[in-house]
Design a protein around this motif. Structure first.
Motif, PDB file in Angstrom:
ATOM      1  N   CYS B  21      -1.915  -2.783  -4.371  1.00 49.27           N
ATOM      2  CA  CYS B  21      -2.518  -2.869  -3.042  1.00 49.27           C
ATOM      3  C   CYS B  21      -4.024  -2.738  -3.206  1.00 49.27           C
ATOM      4  O   CYS B  21      -4.512  -2.376  -4.273  1.00 49.27           O
ATOM      5  CB  CYS B  21      -1.974  -1.780  -2.124  1.00 49.27           C
ATOM      6  N   THR B  22      -4.757  -3.037  -2.156  1.00 48.10           N
ATOM      7  CA  THR B  22      -6.210  -3.101  -2.284  1.00 48.10           C
ATOM      8  C   THR B  22      -6.886  -2.835  -0.952  1.00 48.10           C
ATOM      9  O   THR B  22      -6.217  -2.588   0.062  1.00 48.10           O
ATOM     10  CB  THR B  22      -6.630  -4.487  -2.847  1.00 48.10           C
ATOM     11  N   GLU B  23      -8.201  -2.889  -0.946  1.00 54.40           N
ATOM     12  CA  GLU B  23      -8.973  -2.763   0.279  1.00 54.40           C
ATOM     13  C   GLU B  23      -8.682  -3.990   1.162  1.00 54.40           C
ATOM     14  O   GLU B  23      -8.868  -5.121   0.723  1.00 54.40           O
ATOM     15  CB  GLU B  23     -10.466  -2.709  -0.100  1.00 54.40           C
ATOM     16  N   PRO B  24      -8.227  -3.778   2.394  1.00 55.11           N
ATOM     17  CA  PRO B  24      -7.928  -4.939   3.240  1.00 55.11           C
ATOM     18  C   PRO B  24      -9.194  -5.723   3.597  1.00 55.11           C
ATOM     19  O   PRO B  24     -10.299  -5.168   3.607  1.00 55.11           O
ATOM     20  CB  PRO B  24      -7.343  -4.316   4.513  1.00 55.11           C
ATOM     21  N   ARG B  29      -8.119  -5.710   8.799  1.00 57.01           N
ATOM     22  CA  ARG B  29      -8.218  -4.341   9.313  1.00 57.01           C
ATOM     23  C   ARG B  29      -8.370  -4.358  10.842  1.00 57.01           C
ATOM     24  O   ARG B  29      -7.721  -3.594  11.555  1.00 57.01           O
ATOM     25  CB  ARG B  29      -9.400  -3.635   8.641  1.00 57.01           C
ATOM     26  N   ALA B  32      -5.115  -5.262  12.464  1.00 56.61           N
ATOM     27  CA  ALA B  32      -4.179  -4.137  12.357  1.00 56.61           C
ATOM     28  C   ALA B  32      -4.464  -3.098  13.432  1.00 56.61           C
ATOM     29  O   ALA B  32      -3.554  -2.580  14.090  1.00 56.61           O
ATOM     30  CB  ALA B  32      -4.269  -3.509  10.971  1.00 56.61           C
ATOM     31  N   GLU B  33      -5.742  -2.812  13.627  1.00 58.83           N
ATOM     32  CA  GLU B  33      -6.104  -1.792  14.618  1.00 58.83           C
ATOM     33  C   GLU B  33      -5.702  -2.236  16.029  1.00 58.83           C
ATOM     34  O   GLU B  33      -5.314  -1.420  16.860  1.00 58.83           O
ATOM     35  CB  GLU B  33      -7.599  -1.483  14.520  1.00 58.83           C
ATOM     36  N   HIS B 209       0.203  -7.833   1.647  1.00 57.75           N
ATOM     37  CA  HIS B 209      -0.565  -6.585   1.457  1.00 57.75           C
ATOM     38  C   HIS B 209      -0.977  -6.356  -0.002  1.00 57.75           C
ATOM     39  O   HIS B 209      -1.563  -5.315  -0.305  1.00 57.75           O
ATOM     40  CB  HIS B 209       0.154  -5.362   2.031  1.00 57.75           C
ATOM     41  N   VAL B 215      -3.283  -5.301   5.528  1.00 54.44           N
ATOM     42  CA  VAL B 215      -3.103  -3.859   5.381  1.00 54.44           C
ATOM     43  C   VAL B 215      -1.668  -3.592   4.924  1.00 54.44           C
ATOM     44  O   VAL B 215      -0.793  -4.444   5.031  1.00 54.44           O
ATOM     45  CB  VAL B 215      -3.372  -3.087   6.699  1.00 54.44           C
ATOM     46  N   VAL B 216      -1.425  -2.401   4.441  1.00 51.70           N
ATOM     47  CA  VAL B 216      -0.086  -1.900   4.120  1.00 51.70           C
ATOM     48  C   VAL B 216       0.585  -1.482   5.433  1.00 51.70           C
ATOM     49  O   VAL B 216      -0.065  -0.803   6.237  1.00 51.70           O
ATOM     50  CB  VAL B 216      -0.194  -0.670   3.190  1.00 51.70           C
ATOM     51  N   PRO B 217       1.849  -1.824   5.724  1.00 50.34           N
ATOM     52  CA  PRO B 217       2.784  -2.587   4.917  1.00 50.34           C
ATOM     53  C   PRO B 217       2.974  -4.002   5.444  1.00 50.34           C
ATOM     54  O   PRO B 217       3.254  -4.196   6.614  1.00 50.34           O
ATOM     55  CB  PRO B 217       4.081  -1.795   5.097  1.00 50.34           C
ATOM     56  N   SER B 252       6.158  -2.914  11.206  1.00 46.82           N
ATOM     57  CA  SER B 252       4.735  -2.652  11.445  1.00 46.82           C
ATOM     58  C   SER B 252       4.039  -3.832  12.105  1.00 46.82           C
ATOM     59  O   SER B 252       3.810  -4.867  11.468  1.00 46.82           O
ATOM     60  CB  SER B 252       4.046  -2.336  10.112  1.00 46.82           C
ATOM     61  N   ALA B 254       0.958  -3.732  12.920  1.00 46.50           N
ATOM     62  CA  ALA B 254      -0.338  -3.749  12.219  1.00 46.50           C
ATOM     63  C   ALA B 254      -0.254  -4.625  10.973  1.00 46.50           C
ATOM     64  O   ALA B 254      -1.139  -5.448  10.713  1.00 46.50           O
ATOM     65  CB  ALA B 254      -0.742  -2.322  11.842  1.00 46.50           C
TER      66      ALA B 254
END
Lengths: 360, 360
Positions: B21-24, B29, B32-33, B209, B215-217, B252, B254
């Motif tokens: 996994c990594t920085e989205p 992001r 997701a929010e 992801h 983002v995760v997941p 999810s 997100a």
């Protein structure tokens, strides 16, 4: 042309009466945003979120009457219920284990049985939609690995007689699982016997992303003893930790952090206040609906089922009210934190107006 | 006393070389929010996110060479792999179905076999860590429901000979599943034959992801035909939609929204640029490590395995470098989007400095 994803918005909760999810608490939302790029499924790499998960599980244990809980934050009630059946199957001495559940049990038990290759024995509920202890007793035999009790049913919000089911399971050498996915955040305040300190419960589902006001997805599986999770563990080469007991691999760090934040913020006083608000409002709604002549299955927890004429049910859905049905066709109204008196007054106004239009 | 949850921060990715996994991406992001309180598992209530999921699946299909994909956004590669085995089991004509996978297959196949009660036949890889087609052929029989090929293995980043495995599966009347959970966002640019348009692939795992920068997941399960998902569907009373094919129930929003946003933003040019950046960097790293005398399993995709002396492996971990091992003990370095030349120079500096200290 479609608007870009960045211009899209999630549905508003204004007219959502069907869902057992809700608007997250602001603290939960903030914690989720801080942990969107973390994976509790890889706790050595993502250690900060692993620590939050341990704290969330401890608080969930406190809520459910268990001092030293074993468990983890799942993707929701389905995963928690599947893993409860999974553990029971793996711990069973029988080669042909079965699970006995009331017909009020969530469809995740059907999913679990199909997935895991165990027989699901679904038994009728009593006249008030609770597990019928005699019917459960009649279905249990030496191959029964798990008896399921529901504490806050999806259709009618009913709480099964958990202590009687636990005694029955115990006598039969079976485990007892309580599905309190939705009810669990109300039940510490409602006076029911439902948790680990009320009965010989082996495992329990309670979801922070429902009444707990975490973000989606954040469910909870709790177990009284370590062997439940041990029975689920698979080895995990190339992670820095040796085993994993979750059904999924990668999990939501946002959900875990939000669960920890919401529990820190709201347990117990905030959840008590919400229970009292919601149950009062639900009782008022039941009276209003009954007064209009619609048959109501009255509330035990903050959920009302009401038998609306089909044309009226469709007409209110046509106006954007999100409303789902029970197996026998009643509309379910779940009084979640986002549902207030104003919401329900608008809903009743819509019913009254549309009842004239559709001629019922 | 612990700081409150709101004061806690997720780990930084500065020294994370272990995770897939990594920085989205910032767009992921933001999406997701906006969708933290939505549940794609209940698409009638949460219709906006259901629409985004359909768009994400279409783009994943494009990436994997399938014009009209069937599939959904899973919690990750584990769920996608479990469901591929699940569908194969349910569609199998045999009463005792087996799955044949190379030993390089992810541990989620072990989890799937245990869960689903199917036999997993793990066969040796060749001298360069790819599935050995002859060994797979020897393990396949009339009861084989699924052959697994790995396109970007977790330990060595190797791509199995997918077309040969597909032919073999096809001849045996078995399905073929490709696990491209990590590799899938690199493979459209690497020249490999791996996808639905390269071979008779029935189902495929590809995770937004991971290299997709959601983002995760947010994982992905794709299938060539509708019957794969039909084989997974359970009925869903009290939702407004009739069936559900996912392993979990609530999912999810997100993750789904982030997957759609990242794919919209980065497919194909952004992902191509990342592949080119990462493979060049990985090849440089392999030369640097080899030049220091450490045995390297050279890169096919952006992942290097390097055999470090145990004391040195422990010493760099002791300085906060997140580093996981292969089954035979090499350190795996995954060159994810958050790993740049500066990261790797610092890591090499740490190795050089600590090699003196630990006396290797």
């Amino acid at each position: 042309m479609q608007p870009s994803v960045g211009e899209r918005r999630s549905q508003s909760f204004d007219r959502v009466l069907s869902s057992m999810c809700t608007e997250p608490h602001p603290a939960a939302r903030a914690a989720a945003e801080a942990f969107l790029a973390s994976n509790p499924g890889d706790p050595a790499t993502y250690d900060a979120v692993a620590e939050l998960e341990a704290e969330a599980v401890d608080l969930l244990g406190e809520l459910a009457g268990l001092a030293e809980p074993h468990g983890y934050v799942t993707s929701g009630g389905t995963e928690a219920n599947v893993q409860a059946v999974h553990a029971a199957r793996n711990l069973a001495e029988s080669d042909d284990p079965n699970v006995v559940a009331p017909e009020s049990a969530h469809f995740s038990f059907t999913k679990a049985a199909e997935l895991l290759g165990v027989e699901l024995r679904t038994v009728p509920t009593d006249g008030d939609h609770r597990a019928d202890v005699d019917a459960v007793a009649a279905a249990v035999d030496a191959d029964t690995a798990l008896v399921v009790g529901v504490a806050g049913s999806t259709e009618y919000g009913r709480v099964d007689p958990i202590p009687a089911l636990a005694d029955l399971a115990s006598d039969a050498g079976s485990r007892l699982h309580v599905d309190a996915a939705w009810g669990g955040f109300h039940l510490p305040f409602s006076g029911h016997d439902w948790g680990f300190d009320d009965a010989a419960v082996d495992s329990l589902t309670v979801d922070p992303h429902k009444v707990g006001r975490a973000v989606v997805p954040a469910g909870g599986l709790l177990a009284r003893d370590a062997r439940t999770l041990d029975a689920l563990a698979v080895e995990t080469p190339y992670l820095e930790t040796p085993t994993q007991a979750s059904l999924t691999g990668t999990r939501s760090g946002a959900g875990v952090a939000a669960a920890a934040a919401a529990l820190e913020e709201l347990w117990p006083d905030g959840y008590r206040a919400e229970y009292e608000r919601a149950i009062d409002l639900t009782e008022w709604l039941a009276v209003e609906l009954g007064g209009r002549g619609y048959p109501v299955v009255g509330p035990e927890l903050p959920l009302v089922a009401v038998d609306l004429p089909d044309a009226l049910f469709e007409a209110v859905r046509g106006e954007g009210w999100k409303l789902a049905g029970t197996g026998t066709g009643e509309a379910r109204i779940v009084v979640m934190p986002h549902v207030d008196r104003g919401t329900l007054e608008s809903f009743l106004d819509a019913l009254d107006r549309l009842a004239g239009t559709v001629g019922v």
